[in-house]
Design an enzyme around this catalytic site. Structure first.
Site, PDB file in Angstrom:
ATOM      1  CG  HIS A 113       7.037  12.596  43.049  1.00  0.00           C
ATOM      2  ND1 HIS A 113       6.950  11.938  44.329  1.00  0.00           N
ATOM      3  CD2 HIS A 113       6.970  12.115  42.455  1.00  0.00           C
ATOM      4  CE1 HIS A 113       6.384  10.719  43.912  1.00  0.00           C
ATOM      5  NE2 HIS A 113       6.594  10.905  42.171  1.00  0.00           N
TER       6      HIS A 113
ATOM      7  CB  CYS B 232       6.060   5.432  38.608  1.00  0.00           C
ATOM      8  SG  CYS B 232       7.389   6.537  39.081  1.00  0.00           S
TER       9      CYS B 232
END
Length: 727
Positions: A67, A223
């Site tokens: 992603h 993250c």
């Protein structure tokens, strides 16, 4: 989520067209391009690869989630592929058979990111992944992922399990149904018995008994991208807490921002879990509680262990320092990666923390000093203090002002380096002893090496103090009185009387060695510095070489000025060479790389080595060796030509401050040419797969045809205009 994924974005036989993660990403991305969701395939894939390089996107349970956020994405899109053989995405337990390619626009709004986070949470549910593995059609899989329960039921029974959690509408799967059996609707809570999140009585799992309150945990997950891992870790921790009979509240610090935990919830918590790969925002809120601090993947892969660990710490009475500094030996920099990092990795992160805070002082102070020299001449350092003598109409006074301001800023170099190395090790309590130790290093002329030693000593001393268990009544004064007092005294003693003098002697010897460099020795040093500057293009080795050069400017000698010149020259080579290569052999580069090449001209000229990173990320095996070859040539020539530099930054814009400026530009030009030739030869020798070569030829032909048609159209328009004018 229905508009984000359709049957056209699903490939249930992905392994027939892809065997590697790069091929899988390309295959799924091509579906996005076909639907107009991605505008530039190669540019988007480069962004996916750059994200993958930060941290593997494979997860336990056979899941891969490549992603990224990219300027080449026109609208948030999700593609899904299923591979019977499995594709390696770097997960600890092996290849992934469920692959989700998540594409978010660079400016994606909060609503879209919330939808993407919903998918990430669904992936933590075993029944959801089981349903996907048994889906018989692309439409069925798309309906399952989008949360369209009605469509999923129409396509097949596998989409609607009889028990457990169901696929909710709009919000993905539910949170559980207790011990009952029933169908899930809406949020998926079902119709069974009471939920397991807060049991009234003990169940033998180690939780508190019925007469006691349950153990409460607050957690923070984050993250680098803030799209997937952040929310998957949150879901994993919530599921594990429910199984353990523990109450947990998670704050997800993702790309969509974050909803701050209620202070009352934080105050009532018995323990804290940080699962993060970027710094936790407002970490001080959680001070004074038992804390487990790990990387985000640990939150996904072993949540039960983390919950057990924080309960054990609470039982022992082990708490974090009042300012958020840890007592167990971990630190904010330790935990930017996996908890299994070795000491070498931790040391690199600590040093990089100090260097990253030092660089702005270097740039500001060094450039002001350079401007002072440029305006006032080489004797401006002998000018009296502007506080005592300043003539408004005299340019020399203005030059002295710039020089003296720059000198004051530059004087912070070693203390800031030491202070923020200590900060990286022990959080805020490390700042005071770190700055004190750095100032001692300046006082005893221990220089840059002394700053490194002072920072490491300060961090180690503070971490040692934080290990000592103290009465709760004294914790309030620890961060403002006890830790600064004891740590500063210890570090000052060590720097003045123990390690400072030997380091100062070593610094003096290093300065004398640089001063005496000539001939072959100087050229070899130039080669080494050039290789370091170009190996990781702004990474740790690059920063080490740069910090070494800048450290010499604190007490400039002819040798240290030569080192600074060689370092800056070599650092300019990679982006300038990539810009030149995209100009002379554009067909070897993607459209996105050619666009990046235009910007690389300015970045390289400004000594911003990071301008070559997009090229290295897309093709590291060719770009990095080519860059190192050119950097080595430039470093060697700069030293051979006896070029000097008094400014720590600026690129070609500080050429007037360079000794032997024409030869300096020749050295840079030689390195740029070498890198350009090598990268063109390496890329030209690459044999593309037949399909890729054919696609490239078709694309080039299409572009050529479009250009010809545009030119013909322009010519026809000119003829019509000319005829009309004649009439």
């Amino acid at each position: 989520m229905t508009e984000m994924i359709t049957a056209d974005l699903v490939d249930l036989e992905l392994d027939q067209s892809a065997e590697t993660k790069e091929a899988a990403a390309r295959s799924l991305a091509e579906r996005m391009v076909a639907l107009g969701r991605v505008s530039d395939l190669d540019g988007f894939l480069a962004d996916v690869a750059a994200r993958e390089a930060q941290m593997p996107t494979g997860l336990d349970g056979g899941i891969g989630i490549p992603h990224c956020r990219s300027a080449h994405v026109t609208e948030p899109t999700l593609a899904f592929g299923r591979s019977a053989r499995g594709i390696d995405f770097g997960a600890p337990d092996g290849p992934a058979d469920l692959i989700f390619l998540i594409a978010a626009p660079a400016g994606a709004d909060d609503a879209h990111l919330t939808i993407l986070s919903s998918l990430a949470r669904q992936l933590m549910d075993a029944e959801f992944t089981t349903a996907l593995r048994s889906a018989r059609s692309a439409a069925e899989a798309a309906a399952l992922i989008s949360g369209d329960a009605a469509a999923a039921e129409e396509t097949g029974p596998a989409a609607a399990p009889e028990t457990g959690t169901g696929i909710g509408t709009g919000t993905g799967i539910g949170t559980g149904i207790g011990t009952g059996i029933g169908t899930s609707t809406g949020t998926g809570t079902g119709t069974g018995t009471a939920p397991e999140t807060a049991p009234e009585t003990g169940d033998g799992s180690g939780a508190d008994t019925g007469a006691e309150e349950p153990f409460r945990i607050v957690a923070v997950t984050s993250c680098p991208t803030g799209i997937a891992h952040t929310y998957m870790a949150a879901e994993s921790l919530e599921n594990a807490a429910r199984d353990a009979g523990v109450e947990i509240t998670v704050e997800t610090q993702g790309s969509a921002g974050f909803a701050r935990l209620d202070p009352a919830v934080v105050a009532a918590a018995d323990g804290v879990v940080f699962a993060h790969d970027v710094p936790v925002r407002d970490k001080d809120r959680f001070a004074g509680k038992p804390t487990v601090d790990v990387g985000v993947k640990a939150g996904i892969n072993r949540p039960a262990e983390l919950i057990a660990e924080v309960r054990e710490k609470a039982a022992r009475g082990e708490t974090s320092a009042p300012t958020g500094g840890p007592t167990s030996g971990t630190s904010p920099v330790d935990t930017t990666g996996d908890s299994g990092d070795g000491y070498a990795t931790k040391l690199r992160k600590w040093l990089m923390s100090g260097v990253s805070y030092m660089v702005p002082f270097v740039a500001a102070g060094g450039l002001l000093i350079a401007l002072g020299f440029a305006i006032g001449g080489w004797k401006i350092d002998k000018a009296p203090s502007v506080a005592e003598h300043f003539v408004w109409t005299d340019h020399t006074s203005w030059a002295a002002l710039l020089f003296q301001i720059g000198g004051l800023a530059f004087a912070f170099l070693v203390p800031v380096l030491a202070g923020y190395i200590a900060y990286g090790m022990a959080d805020r309590p490390g700042l005071v002893p770190g700055f004190v130790g750095g100032s001692v290093a300046v006082t005893i002329n221990a220089g840059f090496l002394g700053g490194l030693a002072a920072g490491l000593l300060a961090g180690a001393v503070v971490m040692g103090i934080q290990r000592v268990r103290i009465p709760a009544v004294l914790r309030g004064i620890m961060p403002v009185v006890v830790i600064p007092l004891i740590s500063s005294a210890v570090v000052g003693f060590l720097m003045f009387l123990v390690v400072g003098k030997p380091i100062a002697s070593l610094q003096s010897a290093l300065t004398d060695w640089l001063e005496g460099l000539s001939g072959a020795n100087a050229i070899i040093l130039g080669v080494i510095l050039g290789l370091m500057m170009c190996f990781d293009l702004g990474g740790p080795l690059n920063k080490v070489a740069y910090a070494f050069a800048v450290g010499g400017l604190a007490h400039p000698t002819d040798g240290s000025l030569k080192v600074m010149a060689a370092v800056m020259a070599a650092g300019m080579v990679p982006p300038l060479a990539m810009a030149l290569a995209t100009t002379v052999r554009g067909r070897l580069f993607t459209k996105t790389e050619r666009e990046n090449g235009k910007a690389a001209w300015f970045l390289g000229a400004s000594f911003i080595t990071e301008g070559a990173i997009p090229f290295a990320a897309a093709d590291p095996l060719r770009v990095i060796p080519a860059s190192m070859a050119g950097g080595a040539v430039t470093g060697a020539l700069s030293m051979a030509f006896d070029c000097t530099l008094r400014a720590p930054h600026g690129g070609v814009f500080v050429v007037p401050l360079i000794g032997q400026p024409l030869l300096y530009l020749v050295a840079i030009a030689a390195g740029v040419c070498v890198t350009t030739v090598v990268v063109v030869l390496l890329k030209g020798a690459r044999k593309a797969p037949p399909g890729e070569a054919r696609a490239a030829e078709e694309k080039a032909a299409a572009e050529e045809k479009a250009g010809a048609e545009e030119k013909a159209g322009a010519g026809a328009a000119a003829d019509i205009k000319e005829s009309a004018t004649a009439v």
